[in-house]
Design a protein around this motif. Sequence first.
Motif, PDB file in Angstrom:
ATOM      1  N   LEU A 160       0.607  -1.396  -0.197  1.00  0.00           N
ATOM      2  CA  LEU A 160      -0.333  -0.220  -0.024  1.00  0.00           C
ATOM      3  C   LEU A 160       0.353   1.142  -0.186  1.00  0.00           C
ATOM      4  CD1 LEU A 160      -3.008  -0.789   2.585  1.00  0.00           C
ATOM      5  CD2 LEU A 160      -3.305  -0.577   0.175  1.00  0.00           C
ATOM      6  N   GLU A 161       2.078   0.769   0.537  1.00  0.00           N
ATOM      7  CA  GLU A 161       2.788   2.078   0.287  1.00  0.00           C
ATOM      8  C   GLU A 161       3.131   2.850  -1.166  1.00  0.00           C
ATOM      9  OE1 GLU A 161       5.591  -1.202   0.817  1.00  0.00           O
ATOM     10  OE2 GLU A 161       3.252  -0.582   1.778  1.00  0.00           O
ATOM     11  N   LEU A 162       3.131   1.749  -1.784  1.00  0.00           N
ATOM     12  CA  LEU A 162       3.644   2.582  -2.667  1.00  0.00           C
ATOM     13  C   LEU A 162       2.550   2.562  -4.188  1.00  0.00           C
ATOM     14  CD1 LEU A 162       5.371   2.266  -5.474  1.00  0.00           C
ATOM     15  CD2 LEU A 162       5.360  -0.270  -5.346  1.00  0.00           C
ATOM     16  N   LEU A 163       1.042   2.332  -3.982  1.00  0.00           N
ATOM     17  CA  LEU A 163       0.171   1.811  -4.659  1.00  0.00           C
ATOM     18  C   LEU A 163      -0.856   3.293  -5.176  1.00  0.00           C
ATOM     19  CD1 LEU A 163      -0.548  -2.188  -3.959  1.00  0.00           C
ATOM     20  CD2 LEU A 163       0.964  -0.558  -5.362  1.00  0.00           C
ATOM     21  N   GLY A 164      -0.633   4.350  -4.056  1.00  0.00           N
ATOM     22  CA  GLY A 164      -1.766   5.035  -4.154  1.00  0.00           C
ATOM     23  C   GLY A 164      -1.287   5.604  -4.996  1.00  0.00           C
ATOM     24  N   PRO A 165      -0.334   6.393  -6.121  1.00  0.00           N
ATOM     25  CA  PRO A 165      -0.049   7.012  -6.922  1.00  0.00           C
ATOM     26  C   PRO A 165      -0.905   6.047  -8.744  1.00  0.00           C
ATOM     27  CG  PRO A 165       1.188   7.121  -6.277  1.00  0.00           C
ATOM     28  CD  PRO A 165       0.696   6.438  -4.887  1.00  0.00           C
ATOM     29  N   LEU A 166      -1.627   4.940  -8.475  1.00  0.00           N
ATOM     30  CA  LEU A 166      -2.179   4.323  -9.297  1.00  0.00           C
ATOM     31  C   LEU A 166      -3.541   4.651  -9.709  1.00  0.00           C
ATOM     32  CD1 LEU A 166      -1.271   0.432  -8.922  1.00  0.00           C
ATOM     33  CD2 LEU A 166      -0.597   1.698 -10.704  1.00  0.00           C
ATOM     34  N   GLY A 167      -4.237   5.279  -8.220  1.00  0.00           N
ATOM     35  CA  GLY A 167      -5.686   6.348  -8.733  1.00  0.00           C
ATOM     36  C   GLY A 167      -5.763   7.681  -9.189  1.00  0.00           C
ATOM     37  N   CYS A 168      -4.478   8.113  -9.819  1.00  0.00           N
ATOM     38  CA  CYS A 168      -4.382   9.291 -10.685  1.00  0.00           C
ATOM     39  C   CYS A 168      -3.287   8.956 -11.263  1.00  0.00           C
ATOM     40  CB  CYS A 168      -4.898  10.160  -9.705  1.00  0.00           C
ATOM     41  SG  CYS A 168      -4.718  12.085 -10.202  1.00  0.00           S
ATOM     42  N   GLY A 169      -2.142  10.511 -10.700  1.00  0.00           N
ATOM     43  CA  GLY A 169      -0.756  10.281 -11.522  1.00  0.00           C
ATOM     44  C   GLY A 169      -0.899   9.391 -12.844  1.00  0.00           C
ATOM     45  N   ILE A 170      -0.145   8.274 -12.330  1.00  0.00           N
ATOM     46  CA  ILE A 170      -0.184   7.007 -13.133  1.00  0.00           C
ATOM     47  C   ILE A 170      -0.942   6.213 -13.899  1.00  0.00           C
ATOM     48  CG2 ILE A 170       1.230   4.567 -12.286  1.00  0.00           C
ATOM     49  CD1 ILE A 170       2.919   6.848 -11.353  1.00  0.00           C
ATOM     50  N   MET A 171      -2.341   6.395 -13.098  1.00  0.00           N
ATOM     51  CA  MET A 171      -3.049   6.089 -14.077  1.00  0.00           C
ATOM     52  C   MET A 171      -3.474   6.886 -15.056  1.00  0.00           C
ATOM     53  SD  MET A 171      -7.188   5.149 -13.034  1.00  0.00           S
ATOM     54  CE  MET A 171      -7.355   6.921 -11.755  1.00  0.00           C
ATOM     55  N   THR A 172      -3.775   7.473 -15.225  1.00  0.00           N
ATOM     56  CA  THR A 172      -3.689   9.252 -15.740  1.00  0.00           C
ATOM     57  C   THR A 172      -2.973   9.346 -17.624  1.00  0.00           C
ATOM     58  OG1 THR A 172      -4.544  11.141 -14.352  1.00  0.00           O
ATOM     59  CG2 THR A 172      -3.894  11.862 -16.677  1.00  0.00           C
ATOM     60  N   GLY A 173      -1.581   9.347 -17.045  1.00  0.00           N
ATOM     61  CA  GLY A 173      -0.153   8.807 -18.057  1.00  0.00           C
ATOM     62  C   GLY A 173      -0.461   7.465 -18.533  1.00  0.00           C
ATOM     63  N   SER A 174      -0.921   6.167 -18.264  1.00  0.00           N
ATOM     64  CA  SER A 174      -0.351   5.422 -18.890  1.00  0.00           C
ATOM     65  C   SER A 174      -1.744   4.706 -18.905  1.00  0.00           C
ATOM     66  CB  SER A 174      -0.535   3.810 -17.782  1.00  0.00           C
ATOM     67  OG  SER A 174      -1.208   3.882 -16.707  1.00  0.00           O
ATOM     68  N   GLY A 175      -2.863   5.285 -18.662  1.00  0.00           N
ATOM     69  CA  GLY A 175      -4.092   4.838 -19.192  1.00  0.00           C
ATOM     70  C   GLY A 175      -4.090   5.964 -20.727  1.00  0.00           C
ATOM     71  N   ALA A 176      -3.757   7.309 -20.544  1.00  0.00           N
ATOM     72  CA  ALA A 176      -4.034   7.885 -22.381  1.00  0.00           C
ATOM     73  C   ALA A 176      -3.615   7.087 -22.804  1.00  0.00           C
ATOM     74  CB  ALA A 176      -3.393   9.362 -22.036  1.00  0.00           C
ATOM     75  N   VAL A 177      -2.621   6.260 -22.594  1.00  0.00           N
ATOM     76  CA  VAL A 177      -1.239   5.312 -24.367  1.00  0.00           C
ATOM     77  C   VAL A 177      -2.317   3.461 -23.810  1.00  0.00           C
ATOM     78  CG1 VAL A 177       0.776   4.144 -24.553  1.00  0.00           C
ATOM     79  CG2 VAL A 177       0.851   6.837 -23.124  1.00  0.00           C
ATOM     80  N   ILE A 178      -2.429   3.449 -23.130  1.00  0.00           N
ATOM     81  CA  ILE A 178      -2.931   2.195 -23.265  1.00  0.00           C
ATOM     82  C   ILE A 178      -4.830   1.688 -23.337  1.00  0.00           C
ATOM     83  CG2 ILE A 178      -3.178  -0.105 -21.822  1.00  0.00           C
ATOM     84  CD1 ILE A 178      -1.174   0.224 -19.753  1.00  0.00           C
ATOM     85  N   ASN A 179      -5.017   3.089 -22.992  1.00  0.00           N
ATOM     86  CA  ASN A 179      -6.978   2.957 -23.259  1.00  0.00           C
ATOM     87  C   ASN A 179      -7.207   3.829 -24.207  1.00  0.00           C
ATOM     88  OD1 ASN A 179      -7.138   1.429 -21.091  1.00  0.00           O
ATOM     89  ND2 ASN A 179      -7.481   2.937 -19.712  1.00  0.00           N
ATOM     90  N   ALA A 205       3.524   2.738 -22.764  1.00  0.00           N
ATOM     91  CA  ALA A 205       4.026   2.223 -24.573  1.00  0.00           C
ATOM     92  C   ALA A 205       5.111   1.697 -24.600  1.00  0.00           C
ATOM     93  CB  ALA A 205       5.083   3.995 -25.487  1.00  0.00           C
ATOM     94  N   VAL A 206       5.602   1.202 -23.288  1.00  0.00           N
ATOM     95  CA  VAL A 206       6.789  -0.031 -23.321  1.00  0.00           C
ATOM     96  C   VAL A 206       5.600  -1.291 -23.314  1.00  0.00           C
ATOM     97  CG1 VAL A 206       8.311  -0.423 -22.408  1.00  0.00           C
ATOM     98  CG2 VAL A 206       8.766   1.549 -22.565  1.00  0.00           C
ATOM     99  N   ALA A 207       5.115  -1.165 -22.190  1.00  0.00           N
ATOM    100  CA  ALA A 207       4.328  -2.194 -22.234  1.00  0.00           C
ATOM    101  C   ALA A 207       3.594  -2.458 -23.080  1.00  0.00           C
ATOM    102  CB  ALA A 207       3.426  -1.759 -21.106  1.00  0.00           C
ATOM    103  N   SER A 208       2.887  -1.683 -23.979  1.00  0.00           N
ATOM    104  CA  SER A 208       1.922  -2.035 -25.286  1.00  0.00           C
ATOM    105  C   SER A 208       3.461  -2.719 -26.687  1.00  0.00           C
ATOM    106  CB  SER A 208       1.250  -0.700 -25.507  1.00  0.00           C
ATOM    107  OG  SER A 208       0.863  -0.181 -24.567  1.00  0.00           O
TER     108      SER A 208
END
Length: 366
Positions: A160-179, A205-208
Amino acid sequence: MKIQAAVATAPKTDLDIRELTLDAPRADEVTVRMVASGVCHTDAIVRDQWYPTPLPAVLGHEGSGVVEAIGSDVVDFKVGDKVVLAPASCGVCENCISGHPQYCVDFYDLNFGGSRTDGSKMFDDNGTAISSNFFGQSSFASMTNVKARNAVKVADDAPLELLGPLGCGIMTGSGAVINVLQPSPGESVAVFGTGAVGLAGMLGAVASGATTIIMVDIVPSRLEFAKELGATHVVNSKEVDAVEAIREITGGKGVNYALDTTGVPAVFSQMTKALATLGHGVLVGAAKLGTEAAFDIGTLLTSGIQISMVVEGDAVPREFIPKLISLHEKGLFPFDKLVKTYAFTDINQAFADSESGVTIKPVVLF
C-alpha cells in the motif's frame, strides 16, 4: 473520531497539519485508515485555486489504506480490506454506465465541490466545517470516508505504501496511452514532459510494444532517466526544435501517437505538429481555466490527425488498476522507480520537491 489532516488554507501557502473530527460513514461509504497518499500536481493547483474548490480544504487524491468501518448499504467490502482510492463518479449517468466514469456528468461537483452531494462535509475543526471529498477521498488525512464505489480492493499482501498513485497520476499517463492511444507493437510514440504522468505514459508505451518512444523535456537528468526506463530517443526542447527533432527521428513522417502532459500551450501546439498523417495526440496536462492554445487548422486540415482531451486515463479504476498491478508484478511496469516516500509530517517538503522537480512522484506515509 479525532484524526490528523493536512489542511490547505490559502494559495501558495504551506498545508497546516491539524487535529480534525471525522464524522461517521454514510450508508454508501467506507472509512479508510490511510497508509499512504501520493502528492500530485493537481493538489498544488487546487491549493493555489486554479480550480475553485472552497478553502480551507483537505486535499489529497492518490490514497491507499485499510477499511476500518463500512456503511449499512456496503456489500462489497469488509473491515480489513486493503484498498486503492480512485476519483468519484455517480455510476448511473450515461457516461458511467457506458464505461467512461471519468466523464461522469457530475465529475466536477463530486471531485472538486468540497462536500458530499447533500452539502455535508466530513471534517470539522472545532465547529468549523472543512471542505472534504476532494476527488471523492481527501486522502491527506489519517482517516477518511469514501464512497465504496471509489475504492478498489487489492490483495492482502499488496504494498500500500506504493500503490496510491495508481489512482491518479500513474493511471492518467498510462491510461492515456493504453486505453486511448492504444499503440500497436512497432509503432511510434512521443511524450512531452518527464514528470510522473509523462513517465507513466512512457511505461505504458513500453508495455504496449511501441518500438520508437521519444521523450521530450528540458531537464537533462530527467531525459537520461527516461532512457534508463525504456525511452529509445530523447529530445531536449530547450536546445533543439522538438518538432524537427521528432520528424528527423521518424524519417520525416512524425509519430503515430503523442501525449502532452504539460498543459503548456506552446507544447500542445508542438504536439499537434509532431504527429504523422492520421496520427492521434492526447492532452492530459492541466492548465488554468480559460487557457487557450494555437492550433494550425490551415496546415493540419489535410493531416487527418485526431486530438483528444483525456481525464484520468479514461479508465475504469476497478478494471485498470489491477491490470497495472499485474504488469508491475511481472516487471513490465516499474512505476516504483518514480516514487520517493516522505513522512506525513513532511508533506510540505514533498510539495516543494515535486514543484522543483527534485522528486518525480512524492508519496507521504502515515
